[in-house]
Design an enzyme around this catalytic site. Structure first.
Site, PDB file in Angstrom:
ATOM      1  N   CYS B  34       0.828  -1.208   0.000  1.00  0.00           N
ATOM      2  CA  CYS B  34       0.000   0.000   0.000  1.00  0.00           C
ATOM      3  C   CYS B  34       0.859   1.253   0.000  1.00  0.00           C
ATOM      4  O   CYS B  34       0.391   2.333  -0.335  1.00  0.00           O
ATOM      5  CB  CYS B  34      -0.888   0.058   1.230  1.00  0.00           C
ATOM      6  N   CYS B 103      -4.142   8.362   6.395  1.00  0.00           N
ATOM      7  CA  CYS B 103      -2.828   8.227   7.040  1.00  0.00           C
ATOM      8  C   CYS B 103      -2.952   8.429   8.552  1.00  0.00           C
ATOM      9  O   CYS B 103      -2.257   7.787   9.335  1.00  0.00           O
ATOM     10  CB  CYS B 103      -1.835   9.256   6.487  1.00  0.00           C
TER      11      CYS B 103
END
Lengths: 397, 142
Positions: B34, B103
């Site tokens: 990812c 994030c």
């Protein structure tokens, strides 16, 4: 910021002074509408036709065959119209590659939704395509082949002349997206059997928002944009006169200076590639070492992520781009890097530097000076790098 | 994409980078596929997080949120660290672009994983404290 080094010329380029000078009158005093009957409008029309001849001459085409568009993406989108026309003749199959620009790929995907069949040819580990693969993919119902002249991400130069010959022999139309190539490498549409071509001014020191579509005489062309009679009725809309003038001048100049610019820029690119590969451990060049665009340098730095590399480069005053998922607004990693077989984590760590005639040897030196520290700082913060050092994970090179 | 000044600050001068050799809890989330991995180390004494360090493989937002999250839990009792949400981290950074908010979720997860590790090492079932933790976070869906 200590200084600014612009190393992202594949994204866009600075307009050169002669191009700006050529454009200015059409942004100031010469504002006539080219379609107007009076002399003031005729002047603008003449300027457009001069630009058209400039583009035609560079490509070895006829001015009739050049249509000005809003850019490379629009030119690529024209293939949808071409395919719709070909479908009426029983040709519903198109061949392209997996590494094309999104303007082409998404146009092809739209055609698939409309019931067309598209073959996406794979590429090898350097992004290269074997012309034989094109030949073998051609079927009786193939109407069009579209292979880019050069790849924007990894710089691979394609065997366009061979592919053109194969298509001509098979009676299939051949389009090439030359957005990254025009102005940087020689293009001869007659010699290379190119039937259709896309290019964009802002990639060769012309302005943004204007491009051209070359369509060989005799190929029926239906409009993408309907309306007034501009561009011999094929592309409606009052012309971006200054932009078109800029495009013509920029392409003419780029072509005149091509050999010497290409030599200078390739030498800088080579010094950059060699410098990086020899001073920074665990990195790899993406794309072929030799047969690549003069300014293109694309390198994956193992163990670190591309966007953070770009931000650190930005802090050092260096502009570049990346194939990392995080660096794209779509959050997808570069389809080109995945197509050449890079694992995701290696694709994420890629940075593309692309040089132009406006870069200097000092720019290259500066990048080579700043980059190692940037990479090692990010590596010292990376759990992936830590695992790599401990031998817990490795990536085939 | 525009990052706030705070994000730039935490990216260019990240706080608490490194590892803790004799950590009391370590949590790692994300995966290289990812493009995001966060590893958080915690030193805990008498229920207080006396030190927190991080290592991150990821973008500017990932590094900035790691830095900010570790700052926010340092010197705090475990109970407060457990209450840290990604929203709080984003606010502390004066916001993140929408595509980067995930994030901050990773930062919240990494801290919870580190605390779960601390509980397990002490023979305590972490679930009542950190809840059900996903082992591998799937890449953002788009």
């Amino acid at each position: 910021m200590e200084r600014f080094v612009y190393a992202d010329n594949a994204a866009t380029t600075k307009i050169s002074k002669p191009v700006l000078d050529a454009m200015l009158p059409y942004l100031t005093e010469q504002y006539g509408n080219p379609s107007s009957l009076y002399r003031f409008g005729n002047q603008a029309k003449r300027a457009i036709e001069t630009a058209r001849k400039e583009v035609a001459d560079v490509l070895n085409a006829d001015p009739f065959e050049i249509i000005f568009t809003g850019g490379g993406s629009e030119s690529d989108n024209w293939l949808k119209e071409i395919m719709h026309s070909l479908k009426k003749k029983g040709k519903h199959h198109m061949i392209t590659s997996v590494v094309e620009h999104h303007a082409l790929l998404h146009s092809a995907q739209r055609l698939e939704k409309d019931g067309f069949e598209v073959t996406y040819l794979p590429v090898d580990h350097e992004g290269q395509i074997d012309p034989e693969a094109v030949r073998q993919a051609i079927r009786p119902e193939t109407g069009l082949v579209s292979i880019m002249f050069a790849n924007n991400e990894i710089g691979t130069l394609y065997p366009i002349e061979q592919i053109g010959a194969i298509c001509r022999q098979a009676g299939v139309l051949f389009h090439t997206d030359a957005v990254q190539a025009a102005g940087h490498v020689k293009i001869d549409v007659k010699q290379m059997n190119i039937d259709l071509l896309s290019l964009s001014a802002h990639k060769f020191h012309g302005p943004k928002g204007v491009g051209a579509f070359y369509c060989r005489r005799g190929i029926p062309l239906t409009n993408l944009i309907d309306g007034g009679a501009q561009e011999r009725g094929k592309r409606a809309g009052t012309e971006n006169v200054a932009g078109i003038v800029g495009l013509g001048a920029a392409l003419r100049i780029a072509n005149e200076e091509l050999e010497q610019t290409s030599a200078k820029v390739s030498a800088m690119r080579d010094r950059l590639i060699d410098g990086i590969l020899t001073t920074i451990p665990q990195c790899r060049l993406n794309g072929p070492r030799q047969n690549r665009l003069p300014g293109n340098c694309n390198i994956s730095f193992l163990g670190v992520e591309g966007e953070s590399l770009l931000l650190r480069l930005d802090l050092a005053g260096i502009a570049a781009s990346s194939g990392s998922a995080c660096a794209s607004s779509s959050l997808d990693p570069s389809h080109v890097l995945l197509a050449i077989g890079l694992p995701h984590e290696v694709a994420h760590g890629s940075v593309r530097f692309s040089l132009s005639d406006f870069n200097t040897e000092d720019d290259v030196t500066y990048i080579l000076e700043k980059l190692p520290e940037i990479v090692s700082t990010l590596r010292s913060m990376s759990p992936l790098w830590e695992e790599m050092q401990k031998g817990q994970v490795s990536f085939e090179q | 994409m525009m990052y706030s000044d705070k994000v730039w600050d935490h990216f260019s001068n990240p706080r608490n980078v490194g590892e803790i050799a004799d950590a009391d809890g370590v949590g790692e989330v994300g995966n290289a596929t990812c493009g995001d991995i966060m590893k958080i180390y915690l030193k805990i004494d008498n229920g207080i997080i006396t030190d927190a360090k991080f290592k991150t493989f990821g973008c500017g937002a990932a590094i900035a949120t790691s830095s900010m999250a570790t700052e926010m839990i340092k010197g705090k009792p475990i109970s407060e660290a457990l209450k840290l949400t990604n929203k709080a981290v984003v606010e502390a950074l004066d916001g993140l672009p929408p595509v980067k908010v995930h994030c901050s979720v990773l930062a919240e997860q990494a801290i919870k994983h580190a605390l779960a590790d601390y509980y397990r090492r002490n023979g305590i079932d972490p679930t009542p404290f950190v809840g059900e933790l996903k082992e591998e976070e799937a890449c953002h869906v788009h």
